[in-house]
Write an enzyme that holds these catalytic residues in place. Structure first.
Site, mmCIF file in Angstrom:
data_model
loop_
_atom_site.group_PDB
_atom_site.id
_atom_site.type_symbol
_atom_site.label_atom_id
_atom_site.label_comp_id
_atom_site.label_asym_id
_atom_site.label_seq_id
_atom_site.Cartn_x
_atom_site.Cartn_y
_atom_site.Cartn_z
ATOM 1 N N ASP A 68 -12.334 12.202 48.534
ATOM 2 C CA ASP A 68 -13.395 13.194 48.680
ATOM 3 C C ASP A 68 -14.770 12.592 48.424
ATOM 4 O OD1 ASP A 68 -13.116 12.814 45.913
ATOM 5 O OD2 ASP A 68 -12.014 14.671 45.639
ATOM 6 N N ASN A 137 -8.309 23.246 36.654
ATOM 7 C CA ASN A 137 -7.837 24.439 37.362
ATOM 8 C C ASN A 137 -6.719 24.112 38.346
ATOM 9 O OD1 ASN A 137 -9.223 23.094 39.360
ATOM 10 N ND2 ASN A 137 -10.696 24.733 39.785
ATOM 11 N N HIS A 139 -6.849 21.604 40.620
ATOM 12 C CA HIS A 139 -7.267 21.017 41.895
ATOM 13 C C HIS A 139 -6.860 19.547 41.971
ATOM 14 C CE1 HIS A 139 -11.293 19.823 39.932
ATOM 15 N NE2 HIS A 139 -10.848 18.685 40.434
ATOM 16 N N GLU A 144 -9.567 23.354 45.749
ATOM 17 C CA GLU A 144 -9.672 24.312 44.659
ATOM 18 C C GLU A 144 -8.658 25.447 44.835
ATOM 19 O OE1 GLU A 144 -11.476 23.574 42.230
ATOM 20 O OE2 GLU A 144 -13.440 22.814 42.771
#
Length: 242
Positions: A68, A137, A139, A144
């Site tokens: 990313d 979380n 990810h 996400e």
């Protein structure tokens, strides 16, 4: 199949991760590596640099594909992932820079940049090993939690918790980009082998959800349970609930 390796300290954590990657490069010099940024792999990259300098491993025929990149940061920005990879790894080993690939976050057309990276991945074929960290979380990459997950490279709006977690690298939260380009879950799961690494007590709960909980888009890392070859390296704190 998920193989969990628990280690006792930071040194073992880094040496175990680097050892898996280095062994793969030794076996297959033309290896295609999927790489990650963030604090988790820094020690692994440092150990790989040491192994290269010791003459144990060479990356001159290898290639890499990063997960990313932030949208809106030029490549030379201190917090761009291209600069991170250059400074933490690429500048110190013999992998040709043209063989290293990071999504373009500063393109005038972010969607076009995402599409081009997706074509690049398709042309490259199957990645031999994909290195992953794990967000609080759930990810992986910048995928996400959401109602739906994208399979291919796409633009994502960063979760506020993700931005807060990354704010320590910027002057203020206002400087943290709101969007990124990321490989999709489908692209990640295409890898022959996945190496997930997590450390720290604050990761224990999400590690348990990812590896033992239900497979759900609310925890993107839970989809790793569907992959046939996942190695997970955890320190004792991160692995305390699995």
């Amino acid at each position: 199949m998920i193989n969990i390796i628990k280690v006792n300290n930071e040194q073992q954590f880094n040496e175990t991760g680097a050892g898996i990657i280095a062994s793969l490069v030794q076996t297959n010099p033309r290896v295609k590596l999927g790489l990650a940024t963030g604090s988790t792999p820094v020690g692994v990259y440092q150990r790989l640099i040491e192994l290269y300098k010791e003459g144990v491993v060479s990356f001159k025929l290898a290639s890499s594909y990063n997960l990313d990149e932030y949208i809106g940061l030029p490549e030379d920005h201190p917090e761009s992932y291209r600069r991170f990879m250059n400074e933490k790894l690429f500048n110190h080993i013999d992998m040709p820079l043209e063989n290293t690939h990071v999504p373009s976050g500063n393109s005038s057309n972010a969607q076009q940049a995402a599409d081009e990276y997706n074509r690049l991945l398709d042309e490259a074929g199957q990645v031999d090993l994909q290195l992953l960290g794990l967000g609080h979380n759930g990810h992986i990459g910048f995928n996400e939690p959401d109602e739906d997950l994208q399979g291919q490279t796409h633009i994502v709006t960063l979760d506020e918790r993700t931005r807060q977690a990354n704010a320590r690298f910027f002057d203020s939260i206002d400087d943290v980009p709101t969007h990124a380009i990321t490989m999709g879950i489908g692209s990640i799961l295409k890898a022959k082998q996945i190496l997930l690494m997590a450390k720290g007590k604050d990761k224990a709960e999400i590690v348990a959800k990812a590896l033992k909980g239900p497979i759900t888009t609310k925890c993107p890392a839970s989809f790793l349970q569907t992959h046939p070859n996942v190695v997970v390296i955890l320190d004792q704190e991160a692995g305390s609930l699995v």
